[in-house]
Scaffold this active site. Structure first.
Site, PDB file in Angstrom:
ATOM      1  CB  SER A 160      42.674  27.837  43.810  1.00  0.00           C
ATOM      2  OG  SER A 160      43.589  28.862  44.044  1.00  0.00           O
ATOM      3  CG  ASP A 324      48.510  25.758  38.825  1.00  0.00           C
ATOM      4  OD1 ASP A 324      48.983  26.908  38.990  1.00  0.00           O
ATOM      5  OD2 ASP A 324      47.638  25.276  39.570  1.00  0.00           O
ATOM      6  CG  HIS A 357      45.812  28.578  39.573  1.00  0.00           C
ATOM      7  ND1 HIS A 357      46.088  27.524  40.415  1.00  0.00           N
ATOM      8  CD2 HIS A 357      44.968  29.395  40.256  1.00  0.00           C
ATOM      9  CE1 HIS A 357      45.432  27.695  41.564  1.00  0.00           C
ATOM     10  NE2 HIS A 357      44.750  28.816  41.494  1.00  0.00           N
TER      11      HIS A 357
END
Lengths: 390, 213
Positions: A160, A324, A357
């Site tokens: 991320s 995600d 995610h």
């Protein structure tokens, strides 16, 4: 058996602190302001080898911190945020690698951020803290790596926002990064990503206790921060994963309330996520770091892209997860395309997961195998080069 | 280093030292691993299977996990010296488009495929009335990944129609090696181009570039 004594655990670890920069020689920020001294919280796992060639920097995501593996106390319920991946025999094998994790600039877990004391006023910075960028965060990490006496990192890895920082490292310090591992990430936020961040910030700033960021002595904007986290948390999971976990199950009741209480299990789960987040995170940090992510755009046009990538020698591993939707597969492919287009060495893999995610933090065999394989190969090649040179 | 399958060795023999090579449908990255190690090429694979990608990563072969079309659209014209499509042509949805793309991103292309025109296939169909089952076509008709089988002559026709120049065509035997024995070698060498190979070679490798046939 405690968590700490389990095989594969790095055991009990302690967060350490160091002051870098001074008032006279401060850290220069992209916005033009300066900071000094800057406090850095960090943890390390494993041993640095004699020629300092086995160092791997792990970069955490928005709400993470320096505590990436092991336990702080024997009775800790939760280990560090990437404990499944860091430890003896794990992909980031502490028998082979020296793993470094720092809390990011602007954070609230030991590195200088808006909740730190401003030496000018003796009070917390609040919104007087300068605007920071991911470039600034990387620059501080670089100063920290210099402080450790490490000339070149074998790898910089992150998921991320951590992936964005790992990318930034390869761009800013091309001679000092052998590889960059970028997971569930993106080279730039989309309008939708920025929109989510904007709503989160609005939730915080419209809390009656926000008080222009000066809330360290009074009641804190807890409702706003919890709301921001709840909304973001939905984007970290997949619809499928959420539905499988909660469905339309009711929580602690047999019948619908016909009111606005938490009827559904998913509602009380989100409330719990919000309220537990408030206990460990600073509202102002949330504002600063989401804004820093919004600003990030290392490749605004083809000329800049080519110029920035020209000196880059790192090999890249870009990974993503099929459910995600915060940073979906197309965002990773966008980065891969830019790297391919500029003839950088890049490997791309999309993994299957129901976890959205958040999958990059969770235990998954195929994901582990790929990471382990990549790192093992990297170390082998480095060792072989040394033998050749010798 | 493990030994290469013989057809891969033939392909590897066509690749110049130190060049940039893309291998489409690279599987476990065996060929690229060999080329990177032995010929110092800069390699890049495209592979759809997760397991293939994993092994490529372990070998240190840069690889793109995805389908061939997407793998190619990421690259400049002439970004590679060679683009290889080995034993994959028959499984792709748009062979013509993929060959066009290969010749766009590569200065040269190498294509190998099983020859449906081989006499055993012809005999199988003629006498048993059923789809051939043999080392080159080991799948039953209903579970085969092959959707575009062709013969050597079909492929030559395609190249002609696309203005693709065939620099070299190498017929291979059952096991992927060059035909051995005097007679077979004579057949391979003298009767190429290539009506004989179309009948006699179970497999073929083509080296292609843009331009008149």
């Amino acid at each position: 058996m405690t968590l700490a004594s389990q095989p594969g655990s790095v055991g009990i670890v302690t967060t350490q602190y160091v002051d870098l920069f001074t008032r006279e020689k401060p850290l220069a920020l992209d916005c033009g302001a300066t900071l000094g001294p800057v406090h850095v919280a960090y943890e390390t796992y494993g041993q640095l080898n004699a020629d300092a060639s086995n160092a791997v920097l792990i970069c955490h995501a928005l709400s993470g911190n320096a505590h990436a593996a092991g336990l702080h106390r024997l009775d800790d319920k939760h280990p560090g945020w990437w404990d499944d991946y860091i430890g003896p025999g794990k992909p980031f094998d502490t028998q082979k690698f020296y793993i470094i994790s720092t809390n990011n600039l602007g954070g609230c877990n030991g590195t200088t951020g808006p909740s730190s004391i401003d030496p000018e006023t003796g009070k917390p910075f609040g919104l007087r803290f300068p605007m920071i960028t991911l470039g600034d965060m990387t620059r501080l990490q670089k100063a920290f790596i210099d402080h450790l006496g490490i000339k070149k990192l074998l790898s910089v890895a992150g998921g991320s926002m951590g992936g964005m920082i790992a990318l930034q490292w390869a761009l800013d310090y091309p001679d000092q990064v052998a590889s960059s591992i970028i997971i569930g990430s993106t080279p730039r936020l989309s309008a939708q990503n920025i929109a989510f961040n904007a709503v989160a910030r609005q939730a915080i700033m419209s809390d009656p206790h926000f008080n222009h960021g000066d809330h360290y002595e009074g009641p804190r904007p807890e409702n706003g921060l919890a709301l921001a986290r709840m909304m973001a948390h939905i984007t970290y999971l997949s619809e499928k994963g959420l539905h499988e976990k909660f469905g339309r199950r009711l929580q602690n009741r047999e019948n619908l309330s016909y009111g606005f209480e938490n009827d559904f299990a998913v509602e009380s789960y989100l409330s719990y996520q919000g309220s537990s987040f408030v206990r460990r995170f600073d509202a102002n940090t949330y504002l600063y770091i989401t804004k820093a992510m919004d600003y990030y755009d290392p490749f605004p046009d083809p000329e800049t892209t080519a110029k920035r990538l020209k000196p880059v020698t790192a090999r890249f591993l870009v990974m993503c997860f099929d459910t995600d939707w915060r940073f979906d597969t197309s965002r990773s492919k966008e980065l891969v395309k830019i790297l391919n287009w500029n003839r950088k060495e890049v490997t791309f893999q999309e993994l299957s997961s129901p976890h959205g995610h958040d999958a990059f933090l969770l235990d998954a065999p195929q994901y582990k195998e790929s990471l382990a394989g990549f790192l093992r190969r990297l170390l082998e090649e480095t060792t072989r080069q040394e033998i050749n040179v010798a | 280093m493990p030994e290469l399958r013989v057809d891969l060795e033939v392909i590897a023999g066509l690749v110049a030292e130190g060049s940039r090579v893309m291998d489409l449908g690279c599987g476990d990255g065996m060929l690229l691993g060999h080329l990177i190690g032995k010929k110092k090429v800069r390699g890049f694979g495209v592979e759809i299977s997760l397991e293939g990608v994993r092994v490529c990563i372990e070998r240190g072969v840069p690889v793109y996990h995805g389908d061939i079309d997407q793998g190619l659209s990421d690259h400049h014209d002439n970004a590679f010296d060679y683009v290889i499509l080995s034993h994959t042509l028959q499984t792709i949805t748009k062979p013509r488009f993929v060959i066009e793309e290969m010749l766009r991103v590569g200065k040269k292309s190498i294509v190998s495929f099983p020859n449906f025109g081989h006499w055993r296939n012809r005999l199988a169909l003629t006498f048993s009335g059923r789809m051939p089952l043999n080392p080159q076509f080991p799948f039953e008709w209903h579970n085969t990944p092959n959707i575009h089988v062709c013969t050597i002559m079909d492929f030559q026709d395609l190249c002609r129609s696309m203005n693709v120049r065939i620099i070299q065509q190498i017929p291979l035997g059952w096991t992927g090696n060059r035909p051995h024995g005097k007679v077979k070698r004579l057949l391979a060498n003298l009767l190429v181009p290539m009506a004989a190979a179309n009948l006699l070679a179970p497999m073929a490798v083509f080296l292609l570039e843009k331009g008149e046939p």
